[in-house]
Structures are given as C-alpha cells and as structure tokens.
Motif scaffolding. Structure first.
Motif, mmCIF file in Angstrom:
data_model
loop_
_atom_site.group_PDB
_atom_site.id
_atom_site.type_symbol
_atom_site.label_atom_id
_atom_site.label_comp_id
_atom_site.label_asym_id
_atom_site.label_seq_id
_atom_site.Cartn_x
_atom_site.Cartn_y
_atom_site.Cartn_z
ATOM 1 N N ALA A 134 -1.746 -3.752 0.112
ATOM 2 C CA ALA A 134 -1.720 -4.010 -1.339
ATOM 3 C C ALA A 134 -2.945 -5.067 -1.424
ATOM 4 N N PHE A 135 -3.353 -5.858 -0.343
ATOM 5 C CA PHE A 135 -4.616 -6.631 -0.229
ATOM 6 C C PHE A 135 -5.936 -6.170 0.295
ATOM 7 N N PRO A 136 -6.797 -6.894 0.230
ATOM 8 C CA PRO A 136 -8.166 -6.339 0.687
ATOM 9 C C PRO A 136 -8.071 -6.339 2.027
ATOM 10 N N ASP A 137 -7.455 -7.354 2.816
ATOM 11 C CA ASP A 137 -7.556 -7.092 4.310
ATOM 12 C C ASP A 137 -6.189 -7.752 4.611
ATOM 13 N N GLU A 138 -5.818 -7.551 6.094
ATOM 14 C CA GLU A 138 -4.616 -8.200 6.919
ATOM 15 C C GLU A 138 -4.828 -9.597 6.649
ATOM 16 N N LEU A 139 -5.575 -10.312 6.926
ATOM 17 C CA LEU A 139 -5.656 -11.670 6.880
ATOM 18 C C LEU A 139 -5.328 -12.182 5.534
ATOM 19 N N SER A 140 -5.760 -11.685 4.459
ATOM 20 C CA SER A 140 -5.560 -11.965 3.128
ATOM 21 C C SER A 140 -3.871 -12.023 2.826
#
Length: 483
Positions: free
Chosen positions: A207-213
């Motif tokens: 659901a987020f732009p990337d895994e770290l976010s």
C-alpha cells in the motif's frame, strides 16, 4: 469463560429419537454409565493431550431446552406432546469423571465417564464428542509442534483457516493447553485471556510507494511493537536490509524493532542469513519469526538444517489438525453399564470390543517420577506393585507392574448431581501440566517417528469380566454352538 450457552439442539437427531423411544417405553429413568474413549492415538503418536473438559462441563450445567427449541421440535412432527413436555423440564443431573485438561492420555482408556439416568447420559453424547474430540486433537497437535520447536516459541495463527468462528475459538484454547501460549485471534484473547500477537500483512507493504516507506510508517505507528514482514519483494536483498535501516532509526529515537517475519521461501536458509545480517548490524536481540504452512515435521527440518527461527507462527496445519493420522480423533461413546448390570459391545474384532462396567484409570509411576504403565481396572479393584495385567487387544500378552512403582489416579469426579465439583484450573496451569506430563513419559514417547508405545493394560478382574460377558453374549446368539 464461555461466550454463549450451547444449544440443547447441539445433537444428532438420533439422540432425540432414541430418547423419545426410551421415554415411551418407560426406560428413561433407568441408570446408565457411558465411557468416552478413542481406539488409536492421533498422528500415529505415542500419546494424546486431553482437553475440552471445562467447555463440556459448562454445556452440561447449562443444558436446557428453550421455548424456541421446543417449538422447532414440535414443528418437525416427529415427537409426541408428552415427550416435549418432558424435555421442557430436562436438566443434566448426572455424574462425570474425567482427567484434568493437559493430562497425557492413551488409546483404549476411559477418558470421560458419564453416569446418570439413561435419558441424560444418552442425550449428551454428540456434544461431548464434538467438544472433547476436537480440543483433544488440537492440544495433541500443538504439543507435538511445541516439542520440536523448543527452545523456540509457538504462536497460534490459525483463525482464518479454522473450521468456522467457534472452531477458531476452541482451537486457540486447546492449542494454548498444548503449549502455543499466544494467539493471533483477538476474540480468543478476550474470552480466554490468552496473550495476542501479530505483525502486518503484505498488503501493508504494497500500500506504500516502496518497502522502506512501509516499514518506516509501521515503526512510526507502533514503535514498541514493531515486527516487520520482510519477504514481500526480496527477503535478503531488500527486506532484511530495509528492516535494519528502520531498526537503526528506531533505536536512535529510543525504541527497538522487536522482530522480523519470514513468510515464504527456504526458511532454514533465510533465517540463518537473516540472523547473520542482523547480528553483524548490531541487532542480536531482534527475533526472527517464521510462518508459511508450518507443522511439526517442517519445524523439525528447519531446526535440523540449523535454522535460526525464534518464534514459529503455526496456522493451517494446527487449526485443521492436518498431518498423517490427524483430521479427527475418532473418540467414541459407549454404554458400559445399564440398569445395574455391566454391558459389553461384542464384536469379532476384539480391538473394538468395549470394556464393561464402572472403572478406574491408574497410572504406575516409578521412583524417579517417570510414568511406565496405565492400568484400567474395575472400581472396586486395588491392583498393586507386582500385579499381572493384560493387553486389552491381545489378552494372551501380559505384563507385570514394576515392584517399585506406585499408582496415581488419572481421573477424578468433576461433576456430581449436575453440579461442577472441582474448580477448573487456569489455562496456564493446564499448559504447565501438559509440559510436566510429557516430561514424565518414557524416553521416546514424544518423538515424531516410530514413537515408543506406552503400555495400557487391563486388570485381571476387568479381563475376567469381559471374557465372561463375551462368552455369555455369544451363547445367547441364535444358532450358537460351542465347538
């Protein structure tokens, strides 16, 4: 703690038709004794763990037919008005004898004995088997899983694959008794005061732009309960490195990442590599959680391959009691005494012949505290050290009770006149009992493959009674001729 009263209609129709027939023939007030037992240990295991007694006693103490129950039965057009009037005042006022939950039990042993009027003892058969069969099977499965996971911890993750909402609730309870002392099931946490555990799903990361976010957002929301699912994209190339970044950031703010979760792939290899990466980054206390269709054999293989898993989340295989020899316990409920006379189910297969009359279940204990033999005897027998006892399936095989052993009663009266006579132990105490019981079993009993077969025997008095009743039953059959 129960969430609702079990319906009196939690039964098979034939229980009600038999009950109506007994009522019409004037037999319903005669005394009867029934035993619940199983013929084979589940999972080809060396033992089973008894569970489900407290829910059973709650069912029995609250058993009554409501107005809507009676209206439904009347609408079926099967039952006569006088019988429905009888059901309106029906209560269970019988006696129940059973082990404490968490006790190790074995095939052929009388587990739950119900004694009372024929009407009450017969009616409760289906519900009793439903409750005890399932919870004993789950507790056994959990104990097997926990036995190979130690020193790792097992968390029950099975709600979404459980057999319905009530199945999920019962499963979480029984799994706790077997050693899975936390659950993902929030309702079970509320009802049974079981610690609840959880992380997040892959959908959170996606659901987020990337895994770290995604990891940063989760850590921001739950800085003291942060367990990160690291296999959405690539466990070792991105998941674990990003978890380490967030762990450093969280530590700088005075908090710590508590764990990472692996939910796919080669869990032995991935956990070893993840452990190496976390340790090298300065996070030896971050726990590694593994899930993904785990059971006792998979966990054993992870450990044999040097896996570094701290916590195992076990779902489908625990909730559905999967595995060879699982699926159901196979417990049965048989009449063993009626109208003051011992009763026996006669069959050409002696393994399916029942053990008649009221009985005690004794456990022989060696001086070092180890269990060595269970003996089923008549209620007025007092077998002692040095006694000769008989194999219940092959009576030609005998065994001698060790001379230095003493006997302990496995069961106690837990309900008298329809009233619970012994307060139920806490779930923690039941789980502790399971651990203690398994510790005292003979060496090899708990291993997964070709376990030691714990000996269960019958006393000389019970052997003689069964032999006599079988012979009398055969002689009373038309056309019987002794060769």
């Amino acid at each position: 703690m129960s969430t609702h009263r079990y319906s009196a209609l939690l039964t098979d129709l034939y229980e009600l038709t038999m009950l109506a027939g007994y009522f019409e023939k004037g037999m319903h007030r005669q005394t009867a004794v029934f035993d619940m037992f199983f013929r084979h240990n589940p999972y080809h295991a060396g033992y089973a763990i008894f569970a489900g007694l407290q829910p059973l006693l709650e069912y029995l103490s609250e058993l009554r037919f409501t107005a809507s129950d009676l209206a439904y039965l009347k609408a079926l057009g099967i039952f006569k008005p006088a019988f429905l009037d009888f059901l309106e005042g029906f209560r269970f006022r019988g006696k129940v004898t059973a082990p404490t939950e968490g006790t190790a039990v074995f095939a052929a042993e009388p587990l739950v004995t119900v004694e009372g009027e024929l009407a009450e003892a017969q009616l409760v058969e289906t519900a009793l088997l439903n409750i005890i069969n399932f919870q004993t099977l789950v507790a056994t499965k959990a104990a097997r899983i926990v036995s190979v996971a130690r020193p790792g911890i097992v968390v029950e993750f099975g709600l979404r694959r459980a057999h319905g909402p009530d199945g999920g609730l019962s499963e979480a309870r029984a799994a706790f008794i077997g050693g899975a002392r936390s659950t993902s099931n929030t309702w079970a946490g509320q009802v049974f005061d079981i610690p609840i555990k959880g992380t997040h799903a892959h959908s959170w990361v996606m659901a987020f732009p990337d895994e770290l976010s995604a990891f940063r957002a989760y850590a921001d929301c739950f800085p003291d309960q942060c367990i990160l699912l690291v296999d959405t994209y690539d466990t070792l190339a991105s998941g674990v490195p990003n978890a380490i970044i967030v762990a450093r950031e969280l530590r700088a703010s005075g908090h710590e990442v508590r764990g990472i979760r692996l939910d796919s792939g080669d869990l032995a290899y991935l956990s070893k590599e993840a452990r190496r990466m976390l340790d090298e980054a300065g996070f030896p206390d971050i726990k590694i959680v593994a899930s993904s269709d785990l059971d006792e054999t998979v966990i054993q293989s992870i450990r044999n391959e040097g896996g570094c898993v701290d916590i195992y989340g076990v779902g489908t295989q625990l909730a559905t009691c999967g595995g060879e020899g699982g699926g159901s316990l196979g417990g049965v409920y048989k009449l063993v005494r009626f109208d003051h006379h011992p009763k026996l189910k006669v069959t050409s297969d002696i393994a399916k012949a029942t053990l008649p009359d009221r009985k005690r279940l004794l456990r022989a204990v060696l001086p070092n505290g180890e269990y060595c033999l269970d003996v089923i005897c008549l209620e007025d027998e007092e077998p002692g050290p040095g006694t000769t006892v008989f194999d219940p399936v092959n009576p030609a095989r005998t065994k001698t009770v060790p001379p230095d052993a003493h006997f302990e009663e496995v069961r106690q009266v837990v309900m008298q006149n329809g009233q619970i006579t012994r307060p139920s132990p806490s779930l923690d105490a039941m789980a502790d009992r399971c651990v203690e019981q398994m510790r005292r079993l003979p060496n090899g009993t708990i291993r997964l493959t070709n376990p030691h077969i714990y000996k269960v025997a019958i006393s000389s008095g019970l052997h003689d009674m069964r032999t006599r009743l079988m012979q009398e039953a055969l002689e009373n059959q038309p056309g019987y001729r002794e060769e």
